[in-house]
Design an enzyme around this catalytic site. Structure first.
Site, PDB file in Angstrom:
ATOM      1  N   SER A  52      30.253  34.298  33.878  1.00 25.41           N
ATOM      2  CA  SER A  52      30.984  33.906  32.664  1.00 25.41           C
ATOM      3  C   SER A  52      31.971  32.778  32.954  1.00 25.41           C
ATOM      4  O   SER A  52      32.406  32.080  32.041  1.00 25.41           O
ATOM      5  CB  SER A  52      31.718  35.113  32.063  1.00 25.41           C
ATOM      6  OG  SER A  52      32.769  35.521  32.904  1.00 25.41           O
ATOM      7  N   HIS A  53      32.340  32.608  34.212  1.00 27.61           N
ATOM      8  CA  HIS A  53      33.168  31.466  34.608  1.00 27.61           C
ATOM      9  C   HIS A  53      32.373  30.510  35.501  1.00 27.61           C
ATOM     10  O   HIS A  53      32.948  29.727  36.248  1.00 27.61           O
ATOM     11  CB  HIS A  53      34.433  31.922  35.337  1.00 27.61           C
ATOM     12  CG  HIS A  53      35.476  32.464  34.413  1.00 27.61           C
ATOM     13  ND1 HIS A  53      35.728  33.808  34.288  1.00 27.61           N
ATOM     14  CD2 HIS A  53      36.305  31.847  33.542  1.00 27.61           C
ATOM     15  CE1 HIS A  53      36.690  33.997  33.390  1.00 27.61           C
ATOM     16  NE2 HIS A  53      37.052  32.825  32.917  1.00 27.61           N
ATOM     17  N   LEU A 129      41.832  32.222  37.322  1.00 27.29           N
ATOM     18  CA  LEU A 129      42.955  31.792  38.170  1.00 27.29           C
ATOM     19  C   LEU A 129      42.715  32.056  39.656  1.00 27.29           C
ATOM     20  O   LEU A 129      43.464  31.542  40.484  1.00 27.29           O
ATOM     21  CB  LEU A 129      44.239  32.534  37.749  1.00 27.29           C
ATOM     22  CG  LEU A 129      44.802  32.212  36.368  1.00 27.29           C
ATOM     23  CD1 LEU A 129      46.049  33.058  36.106  1.00 27.29           C
ATOM     24  CD2 LEU A 129      45.147  30.729  36.258  1.00 27.29           C
ATOM     25  N   GLU A 193      33.801  39.509  26.533  1.00 19.76           N
ATOM     26  CA  GLU A 193      33.092  40.802  26.525  1.00 19.76           C
ATOM     27  C   GLU A 193      32.980  41.341  25.098  1.00 19.76           C
ATOM     28  O   GLU A 193      31.944  41.893  24.705  1.00 19.76           O
ATOM     29  CB  GLU A 193      33.854  41.790  27.419  1.00 19.76           C
ATOM     30  CG  GLU A 193      33.260  43.168  27.515  1.00 19.76           C
ATOM     31  CD  GLU A 193      31.872  43.198  28.141  1.00 19.76           C
ATOM     32  OE1 GLU A 193      31.099  44.094  27.783  1.00 19.76           O
ATOM     33  OE2 GLU A 193      31.559  42.306  28.971  1.00 19.76           O
ATOM     34  N   ARG A 309      37.088  50.261  46.592  1.00 14.46           N
ATOM     35  CA  ARG A 309      36.834  48.848  46.864  1.00 14.46           C
ATOM     36  C   ARG A 309      38.116  48.047  46.740  1.00 14.46           C
ATOM     37  O   ARG A 309      38.946  48.313  45.875  1.00 14.46           O
ATOM     38  CB  ARG A 309      35.832  48.289  45.858  1.00 14.46           C
ATOM     39  CG  ARG A 309      34.421  48.254  46.359  1.00 14.46           C
ATOM     40  CD  ARG A 309      33.583  47.343  45.487  1.00 14.46           C
ATOM     41  NE  ARG A 309      33.478  47.884  44.145  1.00 14.46           N
ATOM     42  CZ  ARG A 309      32.417  48.523  43.673  1.00 14.46           C
ATOM     43  NH1 ARG A 309      31.369  48.710  44.450  1.00 14.46           N
ATOM     44  NH2 ARG A 309      32.381  48.973  42.449  1.00 14.46           N
TER      45      ARG A 309
END
Lengths: 342, 342
Positions: A52-53, A129, A193, A309
Site C-alpha cells: 500500500s506504500h 514514516l 483499509e 514478534r
C-alpha cells in the site's frame, strides 16, 4: 493492504523497479531530484512488502501532480533557526527531497548537541514514516517522527473529525542488525483499509468509526463520510492531538483540519509539515555505549523468546526475500503504471 | 482510585497539607530537600484529585524508606555530557529532587539550542509524570517524559512480563491557561486499579491481563501474578518498548526487568531512570510564535466544541476547587498518616 494477485504479475529486480519509478515520475513532470527521492521511498515500500506504500503509489503521486496539489520542481531550502534545529522549506513539493536535504544537517546536529530536531515545512505526504527513522538509525541515532494528515479522525468523546491518521514512528539502532522500528497510525485503522472494505462491500469493526451523525456504524462508506476513531480510546486520542501539535503549530505548519480545508475537495495527499527528532546515544553513554546497547538486545530477546514478534519483523523478512529474488508487480497494476504519462 | 470516604474526613488547606507531608517525610528520615520536593508532588496529586498519587503516597514512600529501597539523603549531582543534554545522578534518592536540580539546566539548554534532554539516573519513582511536563510548559516549553517501572506487562503476542506500566507524558504551553497535558500508562490499566479490584473481590476486564500460564483471565489476583497487557494491542506494546529503550538503555539506566530483579521481592517502588525532552517553540517560530500558538487553540476549541474533554480537564477542575476550598483527607488515611514515624 496487499494488492498483489497470485501468479499473475510482472517479476522485476529492485533496480528495474527503481528505474521504472524514476522514469514514470519524470514523465508526469517531477524534477529529477524529486523523482529519484520519491522513487526510493516507493521501492522501499514494495521491497518490504508494504504494497500500500509501494509502487502502487505511482498512481497516487501522478494524480496529486495532475491535480496541482504538489509543486513538481520545488527546490527545498534548508535553514538553521537554532543550534539544535534544522528547518527545510519544501516549497510545496513531495516530502522526500526535503528530508534528503535536511538529513545530513540533522545527523550533524544530533552528534554535536546530543539531540536535534528537523522540521519539514510546506511538503506533500503520501508515504510512511519508517524510512525516515530507519535512515537515522542507520546513522546510529535514535529517532522519532510525526506528521498530521487530513482531518478524518474524531477525538475520544467526540464524533467530528479533528485529527488526521497522525502516525508516530520510532527507530532504534541495532548494530549489525536491522533497526528496531515501528510506525503506526494513531487512528484505529488505516484509511486505505476502510476504503478496501468499502470496495469489497465488507463491514468494518464497530470501533473503527462513526457515521456523519456521530452514530456507531460498521458500514465502511458511512465511516469514510463520518469520522474514524483513534486506536486505544482516550490514550490514542491524546497521542493524535500530540502529533497535531508537534508537527503542526510547533513547527508553524498546518493541522489536519487546515490541510483538508486547503485541499478543498481535490482529494490530494495531505499537505503540511513533519517533525523528526534525533538523539545520539553516544552523547548519553560515551564509552559505555556498547554495554548499554547490549542491554536493549536483552530486552528484544526477552520479547522474541516468548514467541512475540518485534515491530517491522515481517517487513524485514519481506525485504530479505525481495533483495534476493526481486518483487512481483500485479499485472493490472503494472498495466496502470505503464499508462502513466502517456 | 479514589480512597476518599464521603463525609468522613479531615479538611485541610493545601498549605497545611504540605506542612504535614514535609513533617512526616522528615520523620521517616528524608533530608529536608528531599522532603520538600516529594511533599510538593504529593500535594499536587491531592490538589488535582489524583488521590492515588496524592497524600496516600506518604504511606508508600515511608514503606520504601523503611525497606531500604531509597537513599533518604542522596545528593543529586548534575552534569552536562553534551550541549543539548543534562544528566542528574540521583544517587538512589527519590526522583523529585533530581528533577528540581536538572530543571533549570534543561530550560536553559532548550532555550539555547531549541531542544534539549534531561536524563534522571539512579532514582526511585512513585509519582506521575505530569508534574514534570507541566513545570516545563509553565516555562513556555513543549515537553515529553518517559519512565520504565517494574516488569509487570507482557508484549503483544506474548504472555510474560517484560515492560513496566511505562507512562508517557506530554505538555504543551497555553498562554494564560492551564497547559495541555496528558500522562498515561502504556499498560491497559494502572496496576493500582487491578489491586483495588483484587481487594474488592471484583473481576477485571478480559483484556487487562493473563494468568501465570499465559491464559486469559478476569481474576485480578491471577493478573497480578501473571502479566498485564498493554493498551491498544501491538501499538501500545510498541510504545511500551520505546519507553523502555528511551528511559533505560539510552540513558544508561535500568529496564523494567532489571528494576524488578534488583528489587528482589522487597516490593519497593521502581528504580531506574527517566527521560525528559524539552522543545522551545520560539526556536521554530520566532516572531510568529503567538500566531501559531493560537492555531493550537483553534484545535482545542474544535475538540471541546463537540463535547469531548481535553486530557487533564478534570484534574484542572479539581485543582480550582482545592485551591479555593482545600482538600478532605479520609479519616482512616489521616489516621494512618499520623502514625507515620511514631
Amino acid at each position: 493492504m496487499n494488492i498483489a494477485a497470485a501468479g499473475d504479475g510482472v517479476r522485476m529486480t529492485l533496480d528495474e523497479l527503481r528505474e521504472l519509478a524514476r522514469k514514470k515520475l519524470r514523465a508526469v513532470g517531477l524534477s529529477t531530484d524529486h523523482a529519484d527521492a520519491v522513487a526510493e521511498t516507493m521501492v522501499a515500500g514494495e521491497r518490504d512488502g508494504c504494497t500500500s506504500h509501494g509502487i502502487y503509489r505511482l498512481l497516487v503521486a501522478a494524480s496529486s501532480i495532475s491535480r496541482g496539489v504538489v509543486v513538481p520542481d520545488a527546490v527545498p531550502v534548508a535553514s538553521e533557526p537554532a543550534k539544535g534545529v534544522v528547518r527545510v522549506d519544501g516549497g510545496g513539493g513531495f516530502a522526500q527531497l526535503a528530508f534528503e536535504r535536511g538529513l545530513p544537517l540533522l545527523v550533524q546536529k544530533a552528534r554535536d548537541q546530543g539531540i536535534a530536531a528537523l522540521a519539514l515545512n510546506h511538503v506533500v505526504h503520501f508515504a510512511a514514516l519508517w524510512p525516515e527513522v530507519e535512515r537515522l538509525a542507520d546513522h546510529g541515532l535514535v529517532a522519532l517522527a510525526f506528521t498530521p494528515s487530513h482531518a478524518w479522525v474524531a477525538p475520544a468523546g467526540g464524533a467530528k473529525p479533528v485529527f488526521g491518521t497522525n502516525p508516530i514512528a520510532f527507530g532504534w539502532p541495532r548494530p549489525g542488525r536491522e533497526a528496531f522500528v515501528f510506525d503506526f497510525a494513531t487512528s484505529a485503522a488505516a484509511r486505505g483499509e476502510i476504503e478496501l472494505r468499502r470496495r469489497a462491500g465488507e463491514p468494518v469493526p464497530g470501533d473503527w468509526g462513526v457515521d456523519s451523525e456521530g452514530r456507531p456504524t460498521t458500514d465502511a462508506a458511512a465511516v469514510l463520510d463520518g469520522a474514524m476513531r483513534t486506536f486505544g480510546g482516550h490514550k490514542g486520542s491524546a497521542l493524535a492531538a500530540m502529533v497535531e501539535l508537534l508537527a503542526g503549530p510547533l513547527i508553524g505548519d498546518l493541522t489536519s483540519a487546515e490541510s483538508i480545508a486547503l485541499d478543498g475537495g481535490r482529494g490530494g495527499s495531505p499537505m503540511g509539515g513533519e517533525l523528526i527528532l534525533a538523539i545520539d546515544p553516544a552523547a548519553f553513554l560515551g564509552a559505555a555505549l556498547s554495554d548499554h546497547m547490549a542491554r536493549a538486545e536483552a530486552m528484544f530477546a526477552a520479547i522474541e523468546a516468548q514467541g512475540a514478534r518485534l515491530p517491522s519483523s515481517r517487513r524485514y523478512a519481506a525485504r530479505r526475500e525481495s533483495l534476493a529474488n526481486g518483487v512481483t508487480i500485479p499485472a493490472r497494476l503494472y498495466d496502470d503504471i505503464m499508462r502513466i504519462g502517456e
